[in-house]
Design a protein around this motif. Sequence first.
Motif: not given
Length: 521
Positions: A225-240
């Motif tokens: 979960l952490e891997k997916s979350f961090n990868e998308h945060m770096e792309k400017g996508i904030k999981p909600r």
Amino acid sequence: QETGTWGNKIRIFSMYQLRRSFSSYKGGLTKGNINPYLVASQYAIGGPIPIRALEIKKKMKQGEKFPFEKVVECYIGNPQYFGQPPISFNRDVLSLVLSPKNISSSPLHKDIKERAQYYVNNIEGNIGAYSPKRGYPFIATNVAQYINQRDGVSNANPDYIQLTSGSSDAAFIVLTALIRDRSDGIMIPIPQYPLYSALIELLRGSQVPYYLDEDRSWQITAADLEKSFNEHMEKGIKPRMIVIINPGNPTGQVFSKDTIEDIIKFSAKHNLSILADEVYQQNIYKEGAKFHSFRETITKMPEPYNKVELFSLYSISKGYMGDCGIRGGFLEGYNIDKQVWREITKLKDVFNLPTVGEVSLDLTINPPKQGRESDETVELFENEKKEILDSLKRRAIMCTDYLNKMVNVKCNPVDGALYAFARLQLSQGVFEEAEKRGMSPDLFYCMEALERTGVATVPGDGFGQKPGTNHFRTTTLVLPETSLHDAFQRFSKFNEWFHNEYKHTQKERTVHFDKNINVNN
């Protein structure tokens, strides 16, 4: 045309122009100019395999011959379509609620008539009238009591219960509220039920996939979960929000309490809401496995984890009921701000609830029980329920056994839900032929299976899968059980033929063919 006055000439000319405008009207709507987010939204359960299956069924009715006697629609989780019987008590009660004038004269059991009268007394007007937008209040109260009893809690609140027409519209209203634009991400499991990817695309959000570990029976870890979350945060996508399907569709896994606690801790760390799709909670077959609701787990954890925002989905379409067509379910909001809940549920003001589905939901969460109904009624209900669940377990085991005996097929045990998700080991020849036909490799496999056996499955790319892998999903619902056995026998023979047919590339097959000619000469 000379017909007299200028007024007549003008009227005739106007009618002529009007006829010309109608005859030249071509319409303005095309796939290219409707909502592009609708076009981009894909739902595999309604994709090319089901479409072709329906075409074949239609042609068979018209007399066209195929190399099989019937289409077996293993692409959908629709229990009563396959012949699963409804629960007698539920259907008998509904028959009287729909026709209350027959209650007093009905030869049905006293318990059935009393329950029907209970609904008639509590429904304003009758069941043919609109219900309140939140659903019947007395049923919302019963749902809260059900949650308290199921989870061993005491704080379920009817004000945070929204009755629904199944789980799909519940998911829709929650995601509609949370997604504002492409920068809003929704974490979804891969593989996943394609409702979620379709809705996220339609609502213009971003999918944030996290991979279930096939080598560990489709389980998940906080590290994934952490891997997916961090990868998308770096792309400017904030999981909600994170979506959890437990038991899993299409993967059939059942999460342990420890796993659920890890997910809750992860959500608390990153300020995520949880959408818990728990519609298969009564479909658990693995010995020693138990369903743990997110509601129960959050409530019993210490702060700050017991403050995590939760949306829970329940449906009468699955479990032992299988009432897919009646459309009933509920959405519970827990730890949700009052104003937010009001905004979410006001979406239901636009639509009306199926009242028969609301009553069916109450019959499901309030089945016959000792002390209220007679022993005779309770025994009949328990026997019917057990027979359905026992058969579902046998069929789940049968599917797994057959799949794991097939060449180049591997399938994890179906621990829960109503599906098997099998992995295909495909040769280069399959990839080459699939590309030539404009299909993904697993779609090509499923389409060939349909054309040659009549067994309709769903390719894995419709659910999402780890890059470089190929799968297909089949339901375990086919009845009678002998028909499931027969379907898998045909499918097994096809599978062996398929892998032999395409084990070589076109170039290799040509060389092999030429060598055979030389030998024969």
